[in-house]
Write a protein that holds these residues in place. Structure first.
Motif, PDB file in Angstrom:
ATOM      1  N   ASN A  57       0.715  -1.466  -0.133  1.00  0.00           N
ATOM      2  CA  ASN A  57      -0.116   0.183   0.227  1.00  0.00           C
ATOM      3  C   ASN A  57       0.903   1.155   0.284  1.00  0.00           C
ATOM      4  OD1 ASN A  57       0.999   0.037   2.300  1.00  0.00           O
ATOM      5  ND2 ASN A  57      -0.941  -0.359   3.644  1.00  0.00           N
ATOM      6  N   GLY A  58       1.740   0.774   0.012  1.00  0.00           N
ATOM      7  CA  GLY A  58       3.117   2.265  -0.192  1.00  0.00           C
ATOM      8  C   GLY A  58       3.582   2.571   1.724  1.00  0.00           C
ATOM      9  N   LYS A  59       3.335   2.375   2.136  1.00  0.00           N
ATOM     10  CA  LYS A  59       3.289   2.753   3.624  1.00  0.00           C
ATOM     11  C   LYS A  59       4.454   1.622   4.352  1.00  0.00           C
ATOM     12  CE  LYS A  59      -1.424   4.371   4.963  1.00  0.00           C
ATOM     13  NZ  LYS A  59      -2.353   4.260   5.462  1.00  0.00           N
ATOM     14  N   LEU A  84       3.499 -12.335   5.220  1.00  0.00           N
ATOM     15  CA  LEU A  84       2.564 -11.153   5.722  1.00  0.00           C
ATOM     16  C   LEU A  84       3.109  -9.339   5.550  1.00  0.00           C
ATOM     17  CD1 LEU A  84       2.240 -13.829   7.748  1.00  0.00           C
ATOM     18  CD2 LEU A  84       1.496 -12.569   9.555  1.00  0.00           C
ATOM     19  N   GLU A  85       1.919  -8.652   5.688  1.00  0.00           N
ATOM     20  CA  GLU A  85       2.768  -7.570   5.773  1.00  0.00           C
ATOM     21  C   GLU A  85       1.947  -7.122   6.967  1.00  0.00           C
ATOM     22  OE1 GLU A  85       2.673  -5.206   2.338  1.00  0.00           O
ATOM     23  OE2 GLU A  85       4.037  -6.049   1.311  1.00  0.00           O
ATOM     24  N   ASN A  86       2.635  -6.836   8.006  1.00  0.00           N
ATOM     25  CA  ASN A  86       2.636  -6.237   8.919  1.00  0.00           C
ATOM     26  C   ASN A  86       1.484  -7.461   9.495  1.00  0.00           C
ATOM     27  OD1 ASN A  86       3.729  -4.138   9.263  1.00  0.00           O
ATOM     28  ND2 ASN A  86       1.775  -2.575   8.600  1.00  0.00           N
ATOM     29  N   ASN A  87       0.237  -6.751   9.904  1.00  0.00           N
ATOM     30  CA  ASN A  87      -0.797  -8.371  10.317  1.00  0.00           C
ATOM     31  C   ASN A  87      -1.295  -9.050   8.905  1.00  0.00           C
ATOM     32  OD1 ASN A  87      -0.115  -7.832  13.007  1.00  0.00           O
ATOM     33  ND2 ASN A  87      -1.906  -7.065  13.452  1.00  0.00           N
ATOM     34  N   ARG A  88      -1.272  -8.488   8.187  1.00  0.00           N
ATOM     35  CA  ARG A  88      -2.754  -9.437   6.593  1.00  0.00           C
ATOM     36  C   ARG A  88      -1.415 -10.352   5.670  1.00  0.00           C
ATOM     37  NH1 ARG A  88      -3.681  -7.165   2.160  1.00  0.00           N
ATOM     38  NH2 ARG A  88      -2.041  -5.778   1.937  1.00  0.00           N
ATOM     39  N   LEU A  89      -2.408 -11.353   5.592  1.00  0.00           N
ATOM     40  CA  LEU A  89      -1.444 -12.322   4.932  1.00  0.00           C
ATOM     41  C   LEU A  89      -1.563 -11.896   3.865  1.00  0.00           C
ATOM     42  CD1 LEU A  89      -0.399 -15.179   4.610  1.00  0.00           C
ATOM     43  CD2 LEU A  89      -2.937 -16.074   4.102  1.00  0.00           C
TER      44      LEU A  89
END
Length: 100
Positions: A57-59, A84-89
């Motif tokens: 998402n660019g962050k 995972l990116e942060n908590n998202r699969l």
């Protein structure tokens, strides 16, 4: 001034630890969900890689890679990988396994 820097560093370490634990808990839930979906038994999960980076998402955030062990027949062990990116699969790599 030194006290301020010490507090900032201490706060950053706590925040990094906290987000790391959240990612580990999210990975465990994702691995259990994958095991239920595949109708296999999840054995364990471990963090393989964790790093700071730019997410889709660019962050900025934490990109993690977790490896989980599962068994379909109680004798063989297979290794799947969760990204995972942060908590998202983001992605799940599941190898071919024996169906009983």
């Amino acid at each position: 001034m030194a006290t301020l820097w010490l507090l900032i560093i201490f706060g950053a370490v706590i925040a990094l630890f906290w987000t790391s634990r959240q990612a580990a808990e999210a990975a465990k839930e994702h691995a259990q969900h994958q095991a239920e979906k595949l109708q296999v038994q999840m054995l364990s999960i471990a963090c393989k890689q964790r790093r700071l980076g730019i997410l889709r998402n660019g962050k900025p955030g934490i990109k993690s890679q977790f490896t989980f062990e599962f068994s379909s027949d109680g004798e063989s062990v297979y290794y799947g990988t969760l990204y995972l990116e942060n908590n998202r699969l983001v992605k799940a790599d599941i190898p071919p396994y024996r169906i009983t």
